[in-house]
Design a protein around this motif. Structure first.
Motif, PDB file in Angstrom:
ATOM      1  N   GLY A  42       0.486  -1.583  12.161  1.00 22.99           N
ATOM      2  CA  GLY A  42       0.918  -1.774  10.784  1.00 22.99           C
ATOM      3  C   GLY A  42       0.156  -2.862  10.062  1.00 22.99           C
ATOM      4  O   GLY A  42       0.056  -3.990  10.536  1.00 22.99           O
ATOM      5  N   ALA A  43      -0.376  -2.492   8.924  1.00 22.55           N
ATOM      6  CA  ALA A  43      -1.070  -3.456   8.085  1.00 22.55           C
ATOM      7  C   ALA A  43      -0.050  -4.323   7.367  1.00 22.55           C
ATOM      8  O   ALA A  43       1.038  -3.875   7.025  1.00 22.55           O
ATOM      9  N   SER A  44      -0.402  -5.581   7.150  1.00 20.33           N
ATOM     10  CA  SER A  44       0.461  -6.450   6.348  1.00 20.33           C
ATOM     11  C   SER A  44      -0.036  -6.380   4.910  1.00 20.33           C
ATOM     12  O   SER A  44      -1.241  -6.421   4.650  1.00 20.33           O
ATOM     13  N   CYS A  45       0.898  -6.247   3.978  1.00 22.57           N
ATOM     14  CA  CYS A  45       0.535  -6.018   2.574  1.00 22.57           C
ATOM     15  C   CYS A  45       1.116  -7.110   1.684  1.00 22.57           C
ATOM     16  O   CYS A  45       2.248  -7.539   1.886  1.00 22.57           O
ATOM     17  N   ARG A  46       0.326  -7.538   0.703  1.00 24.38           N
ATOM     18  CA  ARG A  46       0.770  -8.478  -0.333  1.00 24.38           C
ATOM     19  C   ARG A  46       0.733  -7.753  -1.666  1.00 24.38           C
ATOM     20  O   ARG A  46      -0.292  -7.184  -2.042  1.00 24.38           O
ATOM     21  N   THR A  56      -1.976  -4.355  -4.856  1.00 19.61           N
ATOM     22  CA  THR A  56      -1.581  -4.608  -3.474  1.00 19.61           C
ATOM     23  C   THR A  56      -2.824  -4.700  -2.605  1.00 19.61           C
ATOM     24  O   THR A  56      -3.736  -3.885  -2.729  1.00 19.61           O
ATOM     25  N   CYS A  58      -3.759  -4.743   1.449  1.00 22.49           N
ATOM     26  CA  CYS A  58      -3.238  -4.493   2.791  1.00 22.49           C
ATOM     27  C   CYS A  58      -4.331  -4.777   3.813  1.00 22.49           C
ATOM     28  O   CYS A  58      -5.441  -4.256   3.696  1.00 22.49           O
ATOM     29  N   HIS A  59      -4.003  -5.613   4.807  1.00 16.45           N
ATOM     30  CA  HIS A  59      -4.945  -5.974   5.869  1.00 16.45           C
ATOM     31  C   HIS A  59      -4.384  -5.514   7.209  1.00 16.45           C
ATOM     32  O   HIS A  59      -3.221  -5.770   7.523  1.00 16.45           O
ATOM     33  N   ASN A  60      -5.215  -4.822   7.995  1.00 14.97           N
ATOM     34  CA  ASN A  60      -4.806  -4.306   9.298  1.00 14.97           C
ATOM     35  C   ASN A  60      -5.465  -5.125  10.405  1.00 14.97           C
ATOM     36  O   ASN A  60      -6.658  -4.993  10.645  1.00 14.97           O
ATOM     37  N   ASP A  66      -4.061   2.515  10.172  1.00 18.74           N
ATOM     38  CA  ASP A  66      -2.809   2.615   9.419  1.00 18.74           C
ATOM     39  C   ASP A  66      -3.106   3.326   8.100  1.00 18.74           C
ATOM     40  O   ASP A  66      -4.008   2.935   7.362  1.00 18.74           O
ATOM     41  N   THR A  94      -9.464  -4.605   4.971  1.00 15.76           N
ATOM     42  CA  THR A  94      -8.538  -4.885   3.882  1.00 15.76           C
ATOM     43  C   THR A  94      -8.819  -3.883   2.774  1.00 15.76           C
ATOM     44  O   THR A  94      -9.983  -3.670   2.419  1.00 15.76           O
ATOM     45  N   HIS A 112       3.814   3.312   5.538  1.00 13.88           N
ATOM     46  CA  HIS A 112       2.821   3.229   6.605  1.00 13.88           C
ATOM     47  C   HIS A 112       2.955   4.457   7.500  1.00 13.88           C
ATOM     48  O   HIS A 112       4.054   4.910   7.767  1.00 13.88           O
TER      49      HIS A 112
END
Length: 116
Positions: A42-46, A56, A58-60, A66, A94, A112
Motif C-alpha cells: 500500500g502506497a501512502s498518500c497525502r 494527491t 502517493c508514494h509506494n 499498488d 511517487t 488501493h
C-alpha cells in the motif's frame, strides 16, 4: 445386491463427498499462537484540497505494485462526482493525482488494489 432404503441416501452422500477434490473440502487450521506478519503493501498518500481542486501524492515504499484511484464527491447535487483512472505505483515511485469539482468538494478518498 440391493441396499435398504435407509442406507441409499447415506451411501450416495458419502460417495459425493469422497469424490470432491481435496481443496474443496473444509479444513481446520491449527494455529501456533503467533500473529501473522503485517502486510507490506500500500502506497501512502497525502491529499490537499484548495477550493474546488484536489491534489494527491502517493508514494509506494514496498515491492508490490499498488494501483491507486482518486475518488471525489462534490458538495452540490448537480456537480458530477468523479472516479479517476487507476494509476500503477511501482516500488519506490511517487505519482500525482489531480481532480476537481465545479464548486465545493464534500469528500475525497483514495482506493488501493494490488496489481497482478
Amino acid at each position: 445386491m440391493r441396499l435398504p432404503r435407509s442406507l441409499a441416501p447415506v451411501t450416495v452422500a458419502l460417495t459425493l463427498v469422497l469424490s470432491l477434490p481435496y481443496d474443496a473440502l473444509p479444513h481446520t487450521r491449527v494455529s501456533d499462537g503467533k500473529q501473522p506478519p503485517p502486510s507490506r503493501f500500500g502506497a501512502s498518500c497525502r491529499t490537499s484540497v484548495r477550493g474546488s481542486h484536489v491534489e494527491t501524492y502517493c508514494h509506494n515504499p514496498y515491492v508490490d505494485i499498488d494501483r491507486v484511484r482518486l475518488h471525489i464527491e462534490c458538495a452540490r447535487w448537480w456537480d458530477i462526482d468523479t472516479d479517476g483512472a487507476p494509476v500503477d505505483v511501482g516500488p519506490a515511485m511517487t505519482v500525482r493525482l489531480t481532480g476537481r469539482c465545479w464548486k465545493e468538494i464534500r469528500s475525497v478518498w483514495i482506493s488501493h488494489q494490488k496489481a497482478r
